[in-house]
Design a protein around this motif. Structure first.
Motif, short mmCIF file in Angstrom:
data_model
loop_
_atom_site.label_atom_id
_atom_site.label_comp_id
_atom_site.label_asym_id
_atom_site.label_seq_id
_atom_site.Cartn_x
_atom_site.Cartn_y
_atom_site.Cartn_z
N GLY A 47 17.06 60.34 10.14
CA GLY A 47 17.54 59.16 9.44
C GLY A 47 18.15 58.16 10.40
N GLY A 48 18.90 58.66 11.38
CA GLY A 48 19.46 57.79 12.40
C GLY A 48 18.39 57.12 13.24
N LEU A 53 15.20 52.31 14.85
CA LEU A 53 13.92 51.61 15.05
C LEU A 53 13.90 50.29 14.30
CD1 LEU A 53 11.46 54.64 14.85
CD2 LEU A 53 12.13 53.35 16.89
N GLY A 54 14.46 50.29 13.09
CA GLY A 54 14.54 49.03 12.36
C GLY A 54 15.49 48.05 13.01
N TYR A 214 27.34 64.98 7.28
CA TYR A 214 26.14 64.71 8.07
C TYR A 214 26.28 63.46 8.95
CZ TYR A 214 24.10 67.99 4.73
OH TYR A 214 23.83 69.10 3.96
N VAL A 215 27.44 62.83 8.88
CA VAL A 215 27.62 61.55 9.59
C VAL A 215 27.39 61.69 11.10
CG1 VAL A 215 29.38 59.87 10.31
CG2 VAL A 215 29.08 60.40 7.90
N PHE A 216 28.01 62.67 11.72
CA PHE A 216 27.89 62.81 13.17
C PHE A 216 26.45 63.08 13.59
CE2 PHE A 216 27.99 65.41 17.09
CZ PHE A 216 28.51 64.44 17.95
N SER A 217 25.76 63.94 12.86
CA SER A 217 24.35 64.23 13.18
C SER A 217 23.50 62.97 13.04
CB SER A 217 23.83 65.32 12.25
OG SER A 217 24.63 66.49 12.31
N HIS A 218 23.76 62.22 11.99
CA HIS A 218 23.05 60.96 11.75
C HIS A 218 23.29 59.98 12.90
CE1 HIS A 218 21.36 57.79 9.16
NE2 HIS A 218 22.35 57.02 9.57
N TYR A 219 24.55 59.85 13.31
CA TYR A 219 24.90 58.91 14.37
C TYR A 219 24.39 59.38 15.73
CZ TYR A 219 28.04 56.60 11.05
OH TYR A 219 28.55 55.91 9.97
#
Length: 331
Positions: A47-48, A53-54, A214-219
């Motif tokens: 997701g990150g 990419l966007g 999940y914030v840290f994994s996403h970031y």
């Protein structure tokens, strides 16, 4: 988010995004520590990566369409992508039905109509603030430009740095418009891996049910993708990336602002669902950006543009309110 960067010459924006990703990772680690180090979930990195990419196209788009119009255009496809994923249960997520489908659909229609009106607003992107000769990378200038800068350190000397391309030309604006629509799809996919893990405990046993875990994994996915992009860009530029030191603090500030907002987005998704949050959170920032474009950057001028913008903002805000009410009100 983009205000700290916009007053500086970011060129292609790759270095600015890398600075943003560092700040995003730092904020993510603070959140990670605050909630007690819940674990690392590699799937959330996708997701990150999608967001990164966007966002890699954001600064070039803004330089062609202006701050407000760019954000309002890509947030329309962002809104549609995120809403559809939550409403119909796409990509392995569970469908999230609002209490009032009618209000939800009416609100979404208003948001789409507002987005189409925003696309018709003509803006004149403001140029980055002028900089002294020492602020530019001399190695990237031609011999004539170097001579001009060395011979005159006044503001007039930096005129040679104006881009050869007319960023306001019809072709450039059309390309930017298409890129903004595609960027919105990448933005809209950013929560898909996290919500998929939360919605399918049978496939992901023992995984947290709260989004903030999940914030840290996403970031981290954002930081890793941005680093890969910057390294690739540096190789392509033969180890001469456009990386002025004046972009360090603005990039960090932009990343910090975004990371705080995105953390709030995770919390909002958990309590309201994507069906409600995406139309609100993806469109309201565009209205704020419009205020910056009108009152500070003076990018939007003329009676017709003001009327279009006013109508678009009114319709969009109405749509966001209807979508918010659809969560709890049966109609």
């Amino acid at each position: 988010m983009f205000v700290p960067i916009k007053s500086h010459d970011s060129r292609d924006g790759i270095f600015a995004q890398w600075m943003m990703s560092i700040a995003i990772l730092l904020v993510g680690f603070i959140v990670y520590a605050f909630i007690g180090f819940p674990g690392f979930y590699p799937l959330a990195m996708l997701g990150g990566a999608s967001w990164c990419l966007g966002n890699a196209t954001a600064i070039p788009i803004i330089s062609r369409l202006g701050l407000a119009v760019s954000i309002l255009i890509w947030n329309t496809t962002n809104c549609l992508t995120g809403w559809a994923g939550g409403r119909f249960g796409l990509f392995g997520m569970k469908a999230q039905l609002p209490a009032s489908p009618l209000l939800n659909y009416l609100g979404l229609i208003c948001v789409v109509i507002g987005g189409s009106l925003f696309a018709q607003v003509r803006s004149e992107p403001s140029a980055p603030s002028k900089k002294r000769a020492a602020d530019f990378d001399m190695e990237q200038l031609s011999s004539e430009e170097k001579k001009a800068l060395k011979g005159d350190s006044s503001d007039e000397a930096v005129e040679v740095l104006k881009p050869e391309k007319d960023l306001n030309s019809g072709a450039q604006r059309l390309m930017a418009f298409g890129a903004a629509l595609i960027a919105g799809v990448f933005y809209g996919m950013t929560f898909v891996p996290v919500i998929r893990m939360i919605d399918n405990p049978d496939l992901y046993p023992g995984y947290p049910t709260d989004g903030i875990s999940y914030v840290f994994s996403h970031y981290f996915g954002i930081f890793l993708t941005s680093t890969i992009l910057f390294v690739t860009y540096s190789i392509f530029r033969k180890n001469k990336p456009y990386a002025p030191p004046t972009l360090f603090l603005p990039g960090m500030a932009a990343g910090t602002l975004w990371a705080i907002a995105q953390t709030s987005f995770f919390v909002a998704n958990q309590h309201l669902s994507q069906t409600v949050t995406f139309p609100i959170i993806s469109q309201m920032p565009g209205c704020i950006a419009a205020a910056w474009s009108i009152f500070y950057y003076k990018e939007i001028r003329g009676r017709r543009n003001f009327l279009l913008l006013g109508a678009a903002m009114s319709i969009t805000i109405t749509g966001a309110i209807l979508v918010g009410l659809s969560k709890a009100i049966e109609f």
